[in-house]
Design a protein around this motif. Structure first.
Motif, PDB file in Angstrom:
ATOM      1  N   ASN A 104      43.276  45.051  45.584  1.00 41.86           N
ATOM      2  CA  ASN A 104      42.638  46.337  45.272  1.00 41.86           C
ATOM      3  C   ASN A 104      41.339  46.145  44.484  1.00 41.86           C
ATOM      4  N   LEU A 105      40.721  44.982  44.608  1.00 42.50           N
ATOM      5  CA  LEU A 105      39.492  44.701  43.860  1.00 42.50           C
ATOM      6  C   LEU A 105      38.323  45.576  44.306  1.00 42.50           C
ATOM      7  N   ALA A 106      38.305  45.946  45.581  1.00 44.47           N
ATOM      8  CA  ALA A 106      37.256  46.836  46.103  1.00 44.47           C
ATOM      9  C   ALA A 106      35.854  46.331  45.756  1.00 44.47           C
ATOM     10  N   ILE A 107      35.599  45.063  46.066  1.00 46.26           N
ATOM     11  CA  ILE A 107      34.290  44.457  45.791  1.00 46.26           C
ATOM     12  C   ILE A 107      33.240  45.097  46.685  1.00 46.26           C
ATOM     13  N   ARG A 108      32.131  45.516  46.112  1.00 48.96           N
ATOM     14  CA  ARG A 108      31.043  46.134  46.879  1.00 48.96           C
ATOM     15  C   ARG A 108      29.741  45.343  46.789  1.00 48.96           C
ATOM     16  N   SER A 109      29.565  44.600  45.708  1.00 51.14           N
ATOM     17  CA  SER A 109      28.318  43.863  45.524  1.00 51.14           C
ATOM     18  C   SER A 109      28.609  42.584  44.749  1.00 51.14           C
ATOM     19  N   VAL A 110      27.630  41.697  44.729  1.00 54.95           N
ATOM     20  CA  VAL A 110      27.821  40.425  44.049  1.00 54.95           C
ATOM     21  C   VAL A 110      26.744  40.230  42.985  1.00 54.95           C
TER      22      VAL A 110
ATOM     23  N   VAL B 147      30.418  30.603  47.613  1.00 57.31           N
ATOM     24  CA  VAL B 147      31.118  31.216  46.490  1.00 57.31           C
ATOM     25  C   VAL B 147      30.260  32.346  45.946  1.00 57.31           C
ATOM     26  N   PHE B 148      30.911  33.362  45.416  1.00 57.04           N
ATOM     27  CA  PHE B 148      30.173  34.463  44.794  1.00 57.04           C
ATOM     28  C   PHE B 148      30.883  34.907  43.527  1.00 57.04           C
ATOM     29  N   THR B 149      30.161  35.580  42.654  1.00 59.85           N
ATOM     30  CA  THR B 149      30.777  36.262  41.515  1.00 59.85           C
ATOM     31  C   THR B 149      30.503  37.744  41.646  1.00 59.85           C
ATOM     32  N   SER B 150      31.445  38.533  41.153  1.00 57.00           N
ATOM     33  CA  SER B 150      31.342  39.985  41.253  1.00 57.00           C
ATOM     34  C   SER B 150      31.909  40.613  39.991  1.00 57.00           C
ATOM     35  N   ALA B 151      31.362  41.754  39.610  1.00 59.06           N
ATOM     36  CA  ALA B 151      31.886  42.493  38.464  1.00 59.06           C
ATOM     37  C   ALA B 151      33.141  43.260  38.877  1.00 59.06           C
ATOM     38  N   THR B 152      33.996  43.527  37.920  1.00 54.97           N
ATOM     39  CA  THR B 152      35.190  44.332  38.158  1.00 54.97           C
ATOM     40  C   THR B 152      35.521  45.128  36.904  1.00 54.97           C
ATOM     41  N   THR B 153      36.154  46.262  37.102  1.00 53.39           N
ATOM     42  CA  THR B 153      36.580  47.067  35.958  1.00 53.39           C
ATOM     43  C   THR B 153      37.974  46.671  35.481  1.00 53.39           C
TER      44      THR B 153
ATOM     45  N   ILE C  44      34.202  38.607  50.778  1.00 50.80           N
ATOM     46  CA  ILE C  44      34.433  39.938  50.208  1.00 50.80           C
ATOM     47  C   ILE C  44      35.440  40.705  51.051  1.00 50.80           C
ATOM     48  N   GLU C  45      35.278  40.665  52.369  1.00 55.55           N
ATOM     49  CA  GLU C  45      36.172  41.393  53.266  1.00 55.55           C
ATOM     50  C   GLU C  45      37.615  40.901  53.145  1.00 55.55           C
ATOM     51  N   ARG C  46      37.801  39.596  53.159  1.00 55.60           N
ATOM     52  CA  ARG C  46      39.160  39.053  53.104  1.00 55.60           C
ATOM     53  C   ARG C  46      39.845  39.366  51.790  1.00 55.60           C
ATOM     54  N   ILE C  47      39.123  39.236  50.680  1.00 55.09           N
ATOM     55  CA  ILE C  47      39.704  39.517  49.374  1.00 55.09           C
ATOM     56  C   ILE C  47      40.013  41.010  49.233  1.00 55.09           C
ATOM     57  N   ASN C  48      39.118  41.851  49.720  1.00 55.41           N
ATOM     58  CA  ASN C  48      39.357  43.292  49.655  1.00 55.41           C
ATOM     59  C   ASN C  48      40.564  43.705  50.493  1.00 55.41           C
ATOM     60  N   GLN C  49      40.772  43.053  51.624  1.00 50.80           N
ATOM     61  CA  GLN C  49      41.922  43.371  52.470  1.00 50.80           C
ATOM     62  C   GLN C  49      43.240  43.014  51.778  1.00 50.80           C
TER      63      GLN C  49
ATOM     64  N   SER D 101      46.721  42.174  38.216  1.00 44.11           N
ATOM     65  CA  SER D 101      46.626  43.591  38.557  1.00 44.11           C
ATOM     66  C   SER D 101      45.767  43.866  39.786  1.00 44.11           C
ATOM     67  N   ALA D 102      45.223  42.812  40.409  1.00 42.85           N
ATOM     68  CA  ALA D 102      44.493  42.994  41.660  1.00 42.85           C
ATOM     69  C   ALA D 102      45.432  43.269  42.825  1.00 42.85           C
ATOM     70  N   PHE D 103      46.752  43.102  42.598  1.00 41.84           N
ATOM     71  CA  PHE D 103      47.732  43.300  43.664  1.00 41.84           C
ATOM     72  C   PHE D 103      48.641  44.483  43.368  1.00 41.84           C
ATOM     73  N   GLU D 104      48.921  45.266  44.398  1.00 51.00           N
ATOM     74  CA  GLU D 104      49.968  46.272  44.333  1.00 51.00           C
ATOM     75  C   GLU D 104      51.308  45.571  44.585  1.00 51.00           C
ATOM     76  N   PRO D 105      52.421  46.123  44.092  1.00 51.83           N
ATOM     77  CA  PRO D 105      53.715  45.454  44.245  1.00 51.83           C
ATOM     78  C   PRO D 105      54.097  45.119  45.674  1.00 51.83           C
TER      79      PRO D 105
END
Length: 366
Positions: free
Chosen positions: A282-288, A217-223, A274-279, A119-123
């Motif tokens: 739709n994860l919209a990572i802001r912090s780690v 590598v980083f870890t980040s929270a997501t809803t 973070i920038e590449r994954i957000n581009q 679900s991190a991807f739009e169709p």
């Protein structure tokens, strides 16, 4: 102490080789750090995939699968999905053709199927994907513990906080000094990872030109609900992410040239991931939550060097695993032990197309 084999390096490479050597030879493992697997081994994302790395790497992975699934708790299912942007259809087709030669279970996914699986991807965010459904997530600590247990159960010795000070050829044996420990060995195995060339030079052996490359590598929270997500890798390897409990583990998949050292994650590399994954999502990572880094050490052709040095008797190379050392360690450990003890490749490994020539250190000598 007089032994048959001295292994320099207590990461996954050295431990796997020692585990297969110990039942039929006297083995000692020297590790500089206080704990085993402190550097690259303990900082690996540790996925098992037969679609990642040069062909010899992928064949070694296939030869390792039986061991990884036979030991309870070492592996759990985690499909790998290689995605491409909307204009990347050609890249996906090439990957499917190349990887499918060794992995017949590969599947092609449509953009809608990608969004349904993760679900991190739009169709419309991808051109689709290549899915490896039988890939796995590996328990690095469990694998390391398995090797360590086998070494000790068969009478092998593991010495931590034992950095090697000197290596000297004396007659037909090696004398290795590590602090107060002095070992005489018939064979020395250089499994020192990023420090592999330094160990060789200490022994008077010409280096191979190993290249340590730093990855953060980083870890980040997501809803989002990550419980059924696969490991997702960009088809051009510019980023990857995977579920890490309820969180997401991600990376820019960088390869930053480095000296052998205790790697630390540069802030700019974390920001790039973070920038590449957000581009792409739709994860919209802001912090780690956490960050770390490790060194992935490669040879010039990105295939490990495994075998005796052609010019120095009794010096065995086991280096250059890059980012593939965990998933290939069962086959590489068994292969290294067999080459040391009998000079042959075990039939179980050879049947996967693993050849002595593809791994021989002599391929780097002019």
């Amino acid at each position: 102490m007089k032994v048959d084999v001295c292994v320099v390096g207590g990461g996954i490479a050295g431990l796997s080789a020692a585990a297969w050597l110990a039942p039929s030879s006297d083995v000692v493992v020297f590790e500089t750090e206080k704990t085993l697997g402190y550097h690259a081994t303990g900082r690996s994302a540790a996925a098992y995939t037969e679609c990642y790395g040069a062909e010899p790497i992928r064949r070694l992975a296939k030869a390792s699968r039986d061991y990884l699934v036979s030991e309870e708790g070492l592996a759990r299912p985690l499909p790998v999905m290689f995605v491409a942007p909307p204009d990347g259809e050609g890249r996906l087709a090439a990957m499917y053709e190349t990887f499918g030669q060794l992995v017949p279970t590969l599947e092609r996914l449509s953009p809608a199927e990608v969004a349904q699986l993760c679900s991190a991807f739009e169709p419309g965010a991808t051109a689709g994907a290549v899915l490896e459904p039988e890939a796995m997530d590996l328990d690095v600590n469990g694998l390391q513990t398995s090797y360590t247990r086998d070494i000790r159960a068969n009478g092998g010795t593991i010495a931590t906080s034992s950095g090697v000070d000197s290596i000297e050829r004396k007659g037909r044996r090696w004398q290795i000094v590590a602090g107060e420990l002095v070992v005489s060995a018939r064979v020395i195995v250089d499994a020192a990872g990023a420090w592999g060339d330094a160990v060789a030079e200490l022994a008077g052996v010409n280096p191979l030109g190993l290249r340590p490359l730093l990855r953060s590598v980083f870890t980040s929270a997501t809803t989002l609900d990550t419980s059924t997500w696969p490991l997702v890798i960009d088809g051009d390897e510019r980023w990857y992410f995977k579920p890490e409990g309820p969180n997401v583990l991600g990376s820019a998949a960088s390869e930053l040239p480095s000296q052998p050292l205790d790697a630390r994650p540069p802030e700019i590399d974390i920001a790039l991931g973070i920038e590449r994954i957000n581009q792409a999502t739709n994860l919209a990572i802001r912090s780690v939550l956490n960050t770390w880094a490790g060194l992935r050490t490669f040879t010039a052709d990105r295939v490990p060097a495994v075998g005796f040095d052609a010019h120095v008797p009794g010096f065995f190379w086991l280096v250059g695993q890059g980012g593939y050392g965990i998933k290939t360690s069962p086959a590489l450990g068994e292969l290294a032990a067999s080459l040391i003890l009998s000079g042959s490749i075990p039939p179980r490994i050879a049947e996967h197309g693993v050849t002595r020539e593809s791994l021989a250190p002599s391929r780097f000598r002019s």
